[in-house]
Enzyme design. Structure first.
Site, mmCIF file in Angstrom:
data_model
loop_
_atom_site.group_PDB
_atom_site.id
_atom_site.type_symbol
_atom_site.label_atom_id
_atom_site.label_comp_id
_atom_site.label_asym_id
_atom_site.label_seq_id
_atom_site.Cartn_x
_atom_site.Cartn_y
_atom_site.Cartn_z
ATOM 1 N N HIS A 167 -0.196 0.111 7.024
ATOM 2 C CA HIS A 167 -0.765 0.821 6.349
ATOM 3 C C HIS A 167 0.332 1.966 5.776
ATOM 4 O O HIS A 167 1.291 1.727 5.429
ATOM 5 C CB HIS A 167 -1.971 1.345 7.035
ATOM 6 C CG HIS A 167 -2.967 2.074 6.146
ATOM 7 N ND1 HIS A 167 -4.226 2.473 6.551
ATOM 8 C CD2 HIS A 167 -2.954 2.305 4.824
ATOM 9 C CE1 HIS A 167 -4.856 3.020 5.560
ATOM 10 N NE2 HIS A 167 -4.143 2.835 4.547
ATOM 11 N N HIS A 180 -2.959 -1.312 12.185
ATOM 12 C CA HIS A 180 -4.529 -1.309 12.566
ATOM 13 C C HIS A 180 -4.574 -2.622 13.108
ATOM 14 O O HIS A 180 -5.241 -3.758 12.657
ATOM 15 C CB HIS A 180 -5.320 -1.285 11.201
ATOM 16 C CG HIS A 180 -5.174 -0.034 10.507
ATOM 17 N ND1 HIS A 180 -5.491 1.164 11.118
ATOM 18 C CD2 HIS A 180 -4.699 0.224 9.417
ATOM 19 C CE1 HIS A 180 -5.313 2.194 10.193
ATOM 20 N NE2 HIS A 180 -4.863 1.693 9.045
ATOM 21 N N ASN A 193 -4.361 7.069 8.422
ATOM 22 C CA ASN A 193 -4.145 6.441 6.889
ATOM 23 C C ASN A 193 -2.708 6.689 6.616
ATOM 24 O O ASN A 193 -2.197 5.500 6.370
ATOM 25 C CB ASN A 193 -5.138 7.332 5.986
ATOM 26 C CG ASN A 193 -5.002 6.538 4.396
ATOM 27 O OD1 ASN A 193 -3.799 6.355 3.839
ATOM 28 N ND2 ASN A 193 -5.975 5.998 4.047
ATOM 29 N N ASP A 239 -3.910 8.455 -3.713
ATOM 30 C CA ASP A 239 -3.695 7.849 -2.383
ATOM 31 C C ASP A 239 -2.380 8.437 -1.861
ATOM 32 O O ASP A 239 -2.488 9.524 -1.469
ATOM 33 C CB ASP A 239 -3.864 6.406 -2.625
ATOM 34 C CG ASP A 239 -3.963 5.536 -1.376
ATOM 35 O OD1 ASP A 239 -3.464 5.907 -0.261
ATOM 36 O OD2 ASP A 239 -4.700 4.589 -1.566
ATOM 37 N N ASN A 240 -1.387 7.788 -1.857
ATOM 38 C CA ASN A 240 -0.290 8.238 -1.166
ATOM 39 C C ASN A 240 0.513 9.147 -1.777
ATOM 40 O O ASN A 240 0.373 9.184 -3.220
ATOM 41 C CB ASN A 240 0.567 7.143 -0.483
ATOM 42 C CG ASN A 240 -0.093 6.244 0.300
ATOM 43 O OD1 ASN A 240 -0.751 6.791 1.314
ATOM 44 N ND2 ASN A 240 -0.177 4.861 0.063
ATOM 45 N N ASN A 289 -5.971 11.336 2.900
ATOM 46 C CA ASN A 289 -5.259 10.258 2.566
ATOM 47 C C ASN A 289 -3.782 10.275 2.945
ATOM 48 O O ASN A 289 -3.298 10.629 3.878
ATOM 49 C CB ASN A 289 -5.553 9.692 1.407
ATOM 50 C CG ASN A 289 -5.303 8.086 1.296
ATOM 51 O OD1 ASN A 289 -4.182 7.574 1.308
ATOM 52 N ND2 ASN A 289 -6.296 7.170 1.315
ATOM 53 N N GLU A 342 1.020 -1.207 -0.038
ATOM 54 C CA GLU A 342 0.032 0.001 0.111
ATOM 55 C C GLU A 342 0.917 1.159 0.206
ATOM 56 O O GLU A 342 0.419 2.236 -0.729
ATOM 57 C CB GLU A 342 -1.058 -0.021 1.232
ATOM 58 C CG GLU A 342 -2.101 0.920 1.106
ATOM 59 C CD GLU A 342 -2.036 2.406 1.477
ATOM 60 O OE1 GLU A 342 -3.013 3.162 1.399
ATOM 61 O OE2 GLU A 342 -1.099 2.902 2.206
HETATM 62 CA CA CA Z 1 -3.088 5.686 1.858
HETATM 63 CA CA CA Z 2 3.465 7.680 3.336
#
Ligand code: CA
Ligand code: CA
Length: 356
Positions: free
Chosen positions: A114, A134, A168, A269-270, A224, A54
């Protein structure tokens, strides 16, 4: 007004509301978007990554850290094994993935990594790996020290706090301090599910140090990925459901001001930042609905976007890579290193390509 009239009015109002919410959801998730392939040369899947990477970040010397095996409520995951952090030396032509062993008092069986961030202490060169974890669906941040000669992570501490409720991603700014994003406001699973349907801009960014913990920015539909500029003067946060990257100026460590919001047209996202050019590299979900409901016959695609000159009047937003899911599904991170691009995903594979 008769009972029947009131009832029909209520039913009509409800139908309008549901219709409006469904159309809003269609826009939030970009569920109508189809992709045109936009490939890079010499792409290879990374051997050993099958259940997601991820988040990925790369040290200056070419050592990449990969956070793998995320189990996130509402998203698919295809392995019951605990998550792991791997390293991959990008300067080694073999590209051999190595699992980092974890030392110290730490429950490895419930490890569910994560977002990650790496911090190098200028004073002694120590490398700290910060990991959002998590276990049992909770949110906490783990700080490890990377022991290179053993290829291990020495667990230093676990940080839990009421403000760190749906973390996140994080960006470390000291050996024990970081900024973190919350991607939901509620912690109740049903309310968490309903939250995006209502488009509530209640998510935030939190600063943490052993002395101070506070919300430093708010108003996100879902916050995020987060990262920092090479000058350490700006923070970048992905407002994923608004399809924007928010730029915040760090006036003081806990005083941030909103500079601008850059449209990216995808659910990014990232965020990784090129330490030389300052460019942002984003792993994005071109169609959020396909990412949520993974259907092998109509897979989620992947998209990598670069933003150049984000602090200028005219930032350039460019799509660098796009695939309809036939090569790689649900990309969540993309990080460049010396002419190569490493792409990770939420629950599937990781890919490395040449940039030219
Ligand atoms: Ca993320
Ligand atoms: Ca990061």
């Amino acid at each position: 007004m008769g009972k029947l009239a009131v009832l029909s009015l209520a039913v009509t109002a409800l139908a309008v509301l549901i219709g409006e919410r469904l159309s809003s959801l269609r826009h939030l998730t970009l569920s109508y978007r189809e992709l045109t392939q936009n490939y890079l040369p010499n792409c290879h899947l990374i051997d050993g990554i099958d259940f997601g990477a991820e988040d990925i970040t790369i040290l200056e010397d070419g050592l990449a850290f990969l956070s793998t095996g995320l189990k996130y409520p509402g998203l698919p995951s295809y392995s019951d094994d605990p998550g792991k952090i791997y390293t991959l030396n990008l300067l080694d032509s073999e590209l051999k993935l190595e699992a980092l062993s974890i030392k110290g008092q730490f429950d490895k069986d419930s490890f569910n990594p994560h977002g990650i961030s790496v911090y190098t202490d200028d004073k002694d060169g120590a490398i700290y790996v910060f990991v959002v974890n998590h276990p049992q669906g909770k949110s906490q941040v783990e700080i490890f020290r990377f022991v290179e000669k053993e290829n291990s992570l020495q667990h230093i501490k676990t940080i839990k706090h009421a403000l760190l409720h749906n973390v996140n991603d994080i960006v470390a700014v000291g050996a024990e301090s970081f900024y973190a994003t919350n991607d939901h406001y509620f912690t109740n699973e049903i309310l968490k599910f309903v939250e995006p349907l209502l488009s509530l801009p209640w998510c935030d960014v939190v600063y943490y140090s052993p002395e101070t913990v506070q919300v430093v920015a708010g108003g996100f539909l879902s916050a995020n990925g987060i990262n920092i500029s090479p000058s350490k003067r700006h923070l970048y946060v992905s407002n994923i459901l608004k399809h924007t990257i928010v730029v915040l100026e760090i006036k003081k460590i806990t005083a941030l001001s909103h500079v601008k919001e850059v449209d990216v047209g995808s659910l990014c996202d990232n965020i990784e930042v090129d330490r030389e050019s300052g460019d942002l590299w984003l792993g994005c979900h071109p169609n959020g609905l396909k990412c949520l409901f993974h259907d092998a016959n109509d897979p989620p695609g992947s998209e990598v976007i670069r933003i150049e000159n984000i602090l200028s009047e005219k930032p350039q937003v460019t799509q660098v890579y796009a695939d309809d899911g036939s090569v790689i599904m649900a990309s969540s991170v993309a990080t460049p290193y010396r002419g190569k691009l490493l792409i990770g995903t939420v629950y599937q594979k990781a890919l490395i390509c040449d940039l030219k």
